[in-house]
Design a protein around this motif. Sequence first.
Motif, mmCIF file in Angstrom:
data_model
loop_
_atom_site.group_PDB
_atom_site.id
_atom_site.type_symbol
_atom_site.label_atom_id
_atom_site.label_comp_id
_atom_site.label_asym_id
_atom_site.label_seq_id
_atom_site.Cartn_x
_atom_site.Cartn_y
_atom_site.Cartn_z
ATOM 1 N N HIS A 1 -1.322 -22.947 14.151
ATOM 2 C CA HIS A 1 -1.340 -22.032 15.293
ATOM 3 C C HIS A 1 -1.759 -22.756 16.576
ATOM 4 C CE1 HIS A 1 -1.878 -18.325 12.437
ATOM 5 N NE2 HIS A 1 -0.728 -18.973 12.269
ATOM 6 N N ILE A 2 -2.792 -23.617 16.471
ATOM 7 C CA ILE A 2 -3.231 -24.393 17.632
ATOM 8 C C ILE A 2 -2.115 -25.315 18.104
ATOM 9 C CG2 ILE A 2 -4.853 -26.166 18.430
ATOM 10 C CD1 ILE A 2 -6.191 -23.549 18.187
ATOM 11 N N ASP A 3 -1.433 -25.926 17.138
ATOM 12 C CA ASP A 3 -0.321 -26.831 17.473
ATOM 13 C C ASP A 3 0.770 -26.086 18.247
ATOM 14 O OD1 ASP A 3 1.146 -29.316 17.320
ATOM 15 O OD2 ASP A 3 2.400 -28.353 15.804
ATOM 16 N N LEU A 4 1.115 -24.886 17.797
ATOM 17 C CA LEU A 4 2.154 -24.096 18.458
ATOM 18 C C LEU A 4 1.725 -23.688 19.877
ATOM 19 C CD1 LEU A 4 4.355 -21.413 16.866
ATOM 20 C CD2 LEU A 4 3.172 -20.869 18.978
ATOM 21 N N ILE A 5 0.415 -23.314 20.032
ATOM 22 C CA ILE A 5 -0.083 -22.895 21.352
ATOM 23 C C ILE A 5 -0.002 -24.049 22.339
ATOM 24 C CG2 ILE A 5 -2.131 -22.151 22.632
ATOM 25 C CD1 ILE A 5 -2.966 -20.677 19.983
ATOM 26 N N LEU A 6 -0.520 -25.231 21.941
ATOM 27 C CA LEU A 6 -0.510 -26.393 22.834
ATOM 28 C C LEU A 6 0.916 -26.854 23.138
ATOM 29 C CD1 LEU A 6 -3.557 -28.410 21.499
ATOM 30 C CD2 LEU A 6 -3.224 -27.619 23.852
ATOM 31 N N ARG A 7 1.771 -26.789 22.116
ATOM 32 C CA ARG A 7 3.167 -27.225 22.333
ATOM 33 C C ARG A 7 3.842 -26.364 23.404
ATOM 34 N NH1 ARG A 7 4.701 -27.101 17.408
ATOM 35 N NH2 ARG A 7 5.968 -25.226 17.318
ATOM 36 N N ASN A 8 3.631 -25.049 23.355
ATOM 37 C CA ASN A 8 4.251 -24.164 24.341
ATOM 38 C C ASN A 8 3.633 -24.320 25.726
ATOM 39 O OD1 ASN A 8 6.387 -22.064 23.341
ATOM 40 N ND2 ASN A 8 4.966 -22.326 21.637
ATOM 41 N N LEU A 9 2.305 -24.476 25.806
ATOM 42 C CA LEU A 9 1.662 -24.610 27.112
ATOM 43 C C LEU A 9 2.033 -25.930 27.784
ATOM 44 C CD1 LEU A 9 -1.908 -23.145 26.446
ATOM 45 C CD2 LEU A 9 0.088 -22.017 27.465
ATOM 46 N N ILE A 10 2.090 -27.019 26.990
ATOM 47 C CA ILE A 10 2.491 -28.323 27.554
ATOM 48 C C ILE A 10 3.952 -28.284 27.990
ATOM 49 C CG2 ILE A 10 2.858 -30.768 27.024
ATOM 50 C CD1 ILE A 10 0.379 -30.585 25.177
ATOM 51 N N SER A 11 4.804 -27.646 27.153
ATOM 52 C CA SER A 11 6.228 -27.523 27.507
ATOM 53 C C SER A 11 6.401 -26.782 28.828
ATOM 54 C CB SER A 11 6.970 -26.792 26.395
ATOM 55 O OG SER A 11 8.298 -26.509 26.782
#
Length: 691
Positions: A578-588
């Motif tokens: 879940h953390i990985d998905l959150i950071l991936r979307n915010l960085i994108s």
Amino acid sequence: MKHLNNFFKYGSLLQTAFFLFLFFIYPITFYSQQRPQKKDSLIKLIKKKENADYFSTKDTTYINLLNELALEYTFSTSDSLYILSNSILDYSTKAGYAKGIGQAYLGLTSYFLEKGNDSLVFSHLEKAKRIGIQTKDTILLLDVSNLSAIEYNHIGHSDKSLKEYLKSEKLASKIANKLYLLTIYENMAVTYSHKKMYQRALKYFGKANELAVKINDSILIGSTLCNMTKVHISLNDLELATKESDQSIKIFEKYKVNGWLGYAYMLKGDIFLNQKKYDEAIVWYNKSEPIQLSTNYDIGVMDLYNSISKVYIQKNDLALGKMFAIKASNLANEIRYPRGIATSAENLSLIYEKLKEPVNSLKYHKLFKKMSDSLSKNEQLISMAFLDIERTHQNEQYELINQNNTKLYKQKQLLYVSLASLLSLSAIAFLIRKNLNTQKDMSTALKIKNEILAANENKLKTINSTKDKLFSIIGHDLRSPILSLKELLNLSLEEDTIFKRFIPKLKTQVEHIQFTLDNLLSWGQTQMKGATTNIEEVRLREISQNNRNLFSKSIENKKIEFQLLIEENTSVLADTNHIDLILRNLISNAIKFTPEKGKIIITATIKDDIVVCSVKDNGLGIKKENIDKLFNETTHYSTYGTFNEKGTGLGLSLCQEMVKLNNGSIWVISEENSGSTFSFSFPKFKKKQSS
């Protein structure tokens, strides 16, 4: 009388100007243009009438002969048609001859159709239609409907054209006129083939060919075979196309049907072009060119020049390829023909690329892409409209049958009305008594069922909302890059060098699709089944660095300064995925809205037992009125990035759901043109919590 005598002197010398415009649409009347002996015979009969004692222009036999002659000039000498039609209108009006007036208006319609005067075309068609309705002249109404369809096709309203053809089909079937029915089937087939609905086109060409065989008219058979050749070339069935082409050429050469022959020669060349037999293709194109030029049919000449250009491109004779491509381009722009503009632009793009003139090559490639995308979109919309029209037409037919059956049924029931009334009254009395006894029980049962239905309705609304979101994202954000991918793959089959230039774009499109699918599948799981949460230690610096590496290419392309300011031992208690998905979307998102040479900073601060992680950029920022839309569960807000990057609007909604599942919070601070800071918080990981 004098003006008609002068007409007979110069009419045969006028240039053919119009019949090839309708030779796709209206082959039957084109056939009449190929019978000069009939024209001469009619002129002799008319002169004989004029020289007879007691001759009068009000003679309906004389007016009918003039109308027959006008039909012979319909698609060959337009000025002659105009003179004849006006004379017929004058004579018929003075004689009070309604049929003659109606036919005169049809002649004037054909003349103004050639001249492109759409308002006068519809004006004369309306006048002819009124006369047809007043006199109940089915043939006249059939002609009006057919010409209306041709005009609608000419001005781009293919859906209205199809409606008129369906109306004509109904009228022609009613009077069992095979020649009219053949014409309508041929016209409908060509309309479908223009919209690339080839199977439906072949269905109606087959019907037309069957009627041509029954009528036993060789030229009609040849014209149908010629049109079918074009469809089979489009379907790449070159063996069948060759067979049909050879048969049609043999017929047209035998009967000297030059207009169709020029088109048949060009199709023969197209077959050889598709077979990569370029020398043979040139031979047939050279045979077609003088005939096509003599018809003054610009679309036919334009198609021919585009085909010749393709041959010379393949033969690497770029000078000749360029010359014919420019000729085709000039004609296409002059007559404002989108498909011709697209084809000539594609040819010129390839030529300039081979000539190592990248600026011109890119210019024409962009024009080709713009025109083909527009045509593809319009064809899809029109194809859907066609299907809707067909369904509506079928429903109307079924409804008409049902109405007739209903009328017959009512007539029979009149015989038994007295008995039926008594039986009905008895049945009503019985039902009322029974209803009073059971109404109380039914009311209770109905109340229970309504409560169940209300609960099911709320559940269904929730399911439908989820379905609509999924279809919206799939239809809008996945379909577009997949279509682009398809175009690039098609391009790779045509020219490797062009495809290589687009490989970076292809990679970007695939990465976009993968990223969107990852978000979509994650979100779909939470919506449809719920998501499981595996709480454990998550090292923020490590997972942030992994996502920075994932987007390294985008960061390099935009020359973004990327700073990761998180201590090595900073950890939170949450689900790693879940953390990985959150950071991936915010960085994108940060990359998407940060301009070239911008800056992105990722930080993590500890406040008591809470860790706050922030992704900050100095990009476009967000308008104040749009901030509330970001985490709205009912809508997915999205805009284009600084490099026109597209998004689904699903990422932030998914981030919010992941944060909630891990007992965290998420918020944003942003100001337009000053950048944004997206932050989320989770419980700090403590070693005692690892158990």
